[in-house]
Design a protein around this motif. Structure first.
Motif, PDB file in Angstrom:
ATOM      1  N   PHE A 273      89.541  17.763   6.367  1.00  0.00           N
ATOM      2  CA  PHE A 273      90.622  17.476   5.493  1.00  0.00           C
ATOM      3  C   PHE A 273      90.529  16.376   4.636  1.00  0.00           C
ATOM      4  CE2 PHE A 273      94.905  15.252   5.519  1.00  0.00           C
ATOM      5  CZ  PHE A 273      95.542  16.353   4.409  1.00  0.00           C
ATOM      6  N   PRO A 274      89.835  15.265   5.080  1.00  0.00           N
ATOM      7  CA  PRO A 274      89.461  13.925   4.378  1.00  0.00           C
ATOM      8  C   PRO A 274      88.390  14.320   3.423  1.00  0.00           C
ATOM      9  CG  PRO A 274      89.426  13.410   6.602  1.00  0.00           C
ATOM     10  CD  PRO A 274      89.553  14.840   6.837  1.00  0.00           C
ATOM     11  N   GLN A 275      87.661  15.193   3.552  1.00  0.00           N
ATOM     12  CA  GLN A 275      86.292  15.555   2.573  1.00  0.00           C
ATOM     13  C   GLN A 275      87.166  16.450   1.495  1.00  0.00           C
ATOM     14  OE1 GLN A 275      83.626  17.513   5.003  1.00  0.00           O
ATOM     15  NE2 GLN A 275      82.152  16.121   4.780  1.00  0.00           N
ATOM     16  N   ALA A 276      88.104  17.321   1.719  1.00  0.00           N
ATOM     17  CA  ALA A 276      88.734  17.895   0.485  1.00  0.00           C
ATOM     18  C   ALA A 276      89.661  17.133  -0.257  1.00  0.00           C
ATOM     19  CB  ALA A 276      89.561  19.138   1.484  1.00  0.00           C
ATOM     20  N   ALA A 277      90.268  15.931   0.448  1.00  0.00           N
ATOM     21  CA  ALA A 277      91.154  15.134  -0.390  1.00  0.00           C
ATOM     22  C   ALA A 277      90.230  13.931  -1.039  1.00  0.00           C
ATOM     23  CB  ALA A 277      91.976  14.418   0.779  1.00  0.00           C
ATOM     24  N   LEU A 278      89.296  13.372  -0.498  1.00  0.00           N
ATOM     25  CA  LEU A 278      88.568  12.412  -1.013  1.00  0.00           C
ATOM     26  C   LEU A 278      87.291  12.549  -1.921  1.00  0.00           C
ATOM     27  CD1 LEU A 278      88.653   9.968   2.000  1.00  0.00           C
ATOM     28  CD2 LEU A 278      90.149  10.004  -0.024  1.00  0.00           C
ATOM     29  N   GLY A 279      86.771  14.066  -1.668  1.00  0.00           N
ATOM     30  CA  GLY A 279      85.618  14.293  -2.426  1.00  0.00           C
ATOM     31  C   GLY A 279      84.358  14.248  -1.599  1.00  0.00           C
ATOM     32  N   THR A 280      83.381  14.887  -1.709  1.00  0.00           N
ATOM     33  CA  THR A 280      82.208  14.676  -0.956  1.00  0.00           C
ATOM     34  C   THR A 280      80.864  15.455  -1.511  1.00  0.00           C
ATOM     35  OG1 THR A 280      81.111  14.567   1.141  1.00  0.00           O
ATOM     36  CG2 THR A 280      82.528  16.503   0.713  1.00  0.00           C
ATOM     37  N   THR A 292      67.677  23.906   0.402  1.00  0.00           N
ATOM     38  CA  THR A 292      69.007  23.581   0.583  1.00  0.00           C
ATOM     39  C   THR A 292      69.360  23.147  -0.695  1.00  0.00           C
ATOM     40  OG1 THR A 292      68.390  21.328   1.244  1.00  0.00           O
ATOM     41  CG2 THR A 292      68.829  23.159   3.091  1.00  0.00           C
ATOM     42  N   LEU A 293      70.732  23.350  -0.942  1.00  0.00           N
ATOM     43  CA  LEU A 293      71.217  22.910  -2.239  1.00  0.00           C
ATOM     44  C   LEU A 293      72.286  21.943  -2.222  1.00  0.00           C
ATOM     45  CD1 LEU A 293      71.406  26.898  -3.629  1.00  0.00           C
ATOM     46  CD2 LEU A 293      69.614  25.195  -4.219  1.00  0.00           C
ATOM     47  N   ASP A 294      72.229  21.066  -3.174  1.00  0.00           N
ATOM     48  CA  ASP A 294      73.381  19.873  -3.019  1.00  0.00           C
ATOM     49  C   ASP A 294      74.582  20.587  -4.024  1.00  0.00           C
ATOM     50  OD1 ASP A 294      72.020  18.257  -1.670  1.00  0.00           O
ATOM     51  OD2 ASP A 294      71.105  17.005  -3.203  1.00  0.00           O
ATOM     52  N   LEU A 295      75.802  20.287  -3.360  1.00  0.00           N
ATOM     53  CA  LEU A 295      76.956  20.690  -4.204  1.00  0.00           C
ATOM     54  C   LEU A 295      78.111  19.673  -4.013  1.00  0.00           C
ATOM     55  CD1 LEU A 295      79.093  23.032  -5.513  1.00  0.00           C
ATOM     56  CD2 LEU A 295      79.384  23.837  -3.209  1.00  0.00           C
ATOM     57  N   ASP A 296      78.718  19.378  -5.080  1.00  0.00           N
ATOM     58  CA  ASP A 296      79.653  18.092  -5.318  1.00  0.00           C
ATOM     59  C   ASP A 296      81.145  18.753  -4.916  1.00  0.00           C
ATOM     60  OD1 ASP A 296      77.877  16.047  -5.468  1.00  0.00           O
ATOM     61  OD2 ASP A 296      77.765  16.399  -7.689  1.00  0.00           O
ATOM     62  N   ILE A 297      81.696  18.442  -4.142  1.00  0.00           N
ATOM     63  CA  ILE A 297      83.075  18.730  -3.671  1.00  0.00           C
ATOM     64  C   ILE A 297      84.029  17.769  -4.265  1.00  0.00           C
ATOM     65  CG2 ILE A 297      85.021  19.665  -2.315  1.00  0.00           C
ATOM     66  CD1 ILE A 297      82.595  21.294  -2.154  1.00  0.00           C
ATOM     67  N   PRO A 298      84.777  18.108  -5.436  1.00  0.00           N
ATOM     68  CA  PRO A 298      85.721  17.109  -6.144  1.00  0.00           C
ATOM     69  C   PRO A 298      87.030  16.782  -5.349  1.00  0.00           C
ATOM     70  CG  PRO A 298      85.989  19.172  -7.154  1.00  0.00           C
ATOM     71  CD  PRO A 298      84.772  19.403  -6.073  1.00  0.00           C
ATOM     72  N   LYS A 299      87.471  15.735  -5.547  1.00  0.00           N
ATOM     73  CA  LYS A 299      88.905  15.258  -5.179  1.00  0.00           C
ATOM     74  C   LYS A 299      89.974  16.210  -4.796  1.00  0.00           C
ATOM     75  CE  LYS A 299      87.907  10.182  -5.616  1.00  0.00           C
ATOM     76  NZ  LYS A 299      88.646   8.925  -6.143  1.00  0.00           N
ATOM     77  N   LEU A 371      93.910   6.945   6.949  1.00  0.00           N
ATOM     78  CA  LEU A 371      93.778   7.991   7.707  1.00  0.00           C
ATOM     79  C   LEU A 371      92.504   8.722   7.646  1.00  0.00           C
ATOM     80  CD1 LEU A 371      95.362  10.346   9.466  1.00  0.00           C
ATOM     81  CD2 LEU A 371      95.693  11.304   7.247  1.00  0.00           C
ATOM     82  N   GLY A 372      91.849   8.624   6.569  1.00  0.00           N
ATOM     83  CA  GLY A 372      90.414   9.066   6.327  1.00  0.00           C
ATOM     84  C   GLY A 372      89.357   8.632   7.365  1.00  0.00           C
ATOM     85  N   GLN A 373      89.704   7.171   7.384  1.00  0.00           N
ATOM     86  CA  GLN A 373      88.751   6.508   7.961  1.00  0.00           C
ATOM     87  C   GLN A 373      89.149   6.592   9.801  1.00  0.00           C
ATOM     88  OE1 GLN A 373      89.943   2.418   6.816  1.00  0.00           O
ATOM     89  NE2 GLN A 373      88.373   2.303   5.044  1.00  0.00           N
ATOM     90  N   LYS A 374      90.145   6.857  10.207  1.00  0.00           N
ATOM     91  CA  LYS A 374      90.569   7.313  11.510  1.00  0.00           C
ATOM     92  C   LYS A 374      90.066   8.631  11.711  1.00  0.00           C
ATOM     93  CE  LYS A 374      92.554   3.793  13.146  1.00  0.00           C
ATOM     94  NZ  LYS A 374      92.061   2.830  14.239  1.00  0.00           N
ATOM     95  N   THR A 378      83.979  13.791   9.059  1.00  0.00           N
ATOM     96  CA  THR A 378      83.716  14.879  10.053  1.00  0.00           C
ATOM     97  C   THR A 378      84.925  15.735  10.375  1.00  0.00           C
ATOM     98  OG1 THR A 378      83.315  13.474  11.886  1.00  0.00           O
ATOM     99  CG2 THR A 378      81.345  13.826  10.588  1.00  0.00           C
ATOM    100  N   GLY A 379      85.926  14.911  10.281  1.00  0.00           N
ATOM    101  CA  GLY A 379      87.331  15.332  10.892  1.00  0.00           C
ATOM    102  C   GLY A 379      87.407  15.168  12.440  1.00  0.00           C
TER     103      GLY A 379
END
Length: 383
Positions: A273-280, A292-299, A371-374, A378-379
């Motif tokens: 959930f934090p990755q989807a919201a904050l981007g990764t 392996t391929l790198d893929l940027d997930i936007p916020k 919340l993301g830090q908590k 990795t969730g």
């Protein structure tokens, strides 16, 4: 009494082609054939006239003489002509063999060569083998010529004998009233010969069952159910005919990582959930081992979003282009939260119900960051 014009007899123009003349004669021969017109002198006469006309017009030299001098034999010697139907049958056996299955020349031709049967072989390959291409060995049961008798079916020191009932044609003519038809010779079973002393190895068949080892090259990008044709690798031909073909039918196993849509690969990536919201940035596996391929997930990425990585799918068989790798993102919702994490989520939810001024947005960002830090990217719960 002068003879009728040969072109008029056959019903063709003077510039008719050889094929047109032959077709016209076949039509008249079938219409006035003695078996179709028993005890009919008029039909017999027309049958002879058509044969005489065809005998002249089918020969380019005799036809040229006829067109120029009105006779096929300008020397005046005259042709032999046809005295009865048997003379015609012996002269034009190819015509009557095609129409009725018999005739002077047709009787001596023997059984016609036949192409061997096609064979099917089912081959199972892995998803990765289908994707990258592979060469696979196979063992195909089929019939081949008997090495003991060389395919003759006769024992050593003996040979085949021409069938006395059909004269080697493999067919006999049966009469029923004024009609006659052709069937396989019951004495030799249509082979045209008999074998007094059969070969002990093949029992007179001339063929034995063997297993042929082949190597099949499977191109990259093949799909489940694809058929590969190996020419001449089927059953051997009959009476000297060419062999059949072998069709290898591919069955592709499913893969644990990828799904397939035509030449595109589909990969499902699970993020928190934090990755989807904050981007990764995530790493996506490739169909190529070890890559392996790198893929940027936007916020703000939503669950179900599909990202495309160009030219990382499957090869189009026979073409110099590739499909794409489609990455579908699935956002994982946390299932075990601490009381502090639940409190932060409720606070974040309450903020969403209020207005949307600048202060509200800033407070939401602070709460979500906390919340993301908590939760961690990795969730999992961070103590």
């Amino acid at each position: 009494m002068s003879k009728r014009d040969y072109y008029e007899i056959l019903g063709v123009a003077k510039d008719a082609s050889e094929d047109e003349i032959k077709r016209a004669y076949r039509k008249l021969a079938l219409k006035y054939h003695p078996d179709h017109n028993p005890d009919n002198p008029e039909a017999e006469q027309k049958f002879k006239e058509a044969a005489e006309a065809y005998d002249v017009l089918r020969n380019p030299e005799r036809r040229a003489n006829y067109d120029r001098f009105g006779t096929a034999d300008p020397s005046g010697m005259g042709g032999a002509g046809f005295t009865n139907a048997e003379d015609i049958f012996s002269q034009f056996g190819d015509i009557f063999g095609d129409i009725f299955g018999f005739g002077g020349h047709a009787r001596s031709r023997g059984p016609r060569p036949q192409q061997g049967d096609d064979l099917r072989y089912n081959l199972t390959i892995s998803f990765r083998e289908a994707a990258k291409g592979v060469e696979k060995p196979i063992r195909v049961p089929r019939h081949t010529e008997c090495s003991e008798c060389g395919g003759s079916g006769a024992a050593k020191g003996s040979s085949r004998e021409t069938c006395k009932q059909c004269g080697g044609s493999g067919q006999v003519v049966m009469r029923q009233g004024f009609m006659q038809f052709v069937q396989h010779c019951p004495h030799c079973h249509g082979r045209g010969y008999t074998i007094p002393k059969p070969c002990p190895k093949c029992k007179g068949e001339g063929i034995v069952e063997t297993v042929r080892e082949l190597s099949v090259r499977i191109p990259a990008g093949v799909y489940d159910g694809a058929r590969l044709r190996l020419r001449g690798e089927g059953e051997m031909g009959i009476h000297g005919g060419p062999p059949g073909d072998l069709y290898v039918v591919l069955h592709v196993e499913e893969d644990d990582v990828f799904e397939r849509d035509d030449q595109n690969l589909i990969y499902t990536a699970t993020i928190t959930f934090p990755q989807a919201a904050l981007g990764t940035r995530i790493q996506v596996p490739s169909i190529n081992d070890g890559e392996t391929l790198d893929l940027d997930i936007p916020k703000g990425t939503q669950s179900g979003k599909v990202f495309t990585i160009r030219n990382k799918g499957l090869k189009f068989p026979g073409q110099n282009r590739m499909g794409d790798l489609l990455v579908q993102v699935v956002v994982k919702t946390p299932t075990k939260l601490s009381s502090k994490q639940e409190e932060l989520l409720r606070e974040f939810g309450q903020q969403g119900k209020g207005g949307h001024d600048e202060n509200t947005h800033q407070h939401e960002a602070q709460v979500f960051l906390c919340l993301g830090q908590k939760l961690g990217h990795t969730g999992h719960l961070i103590e």
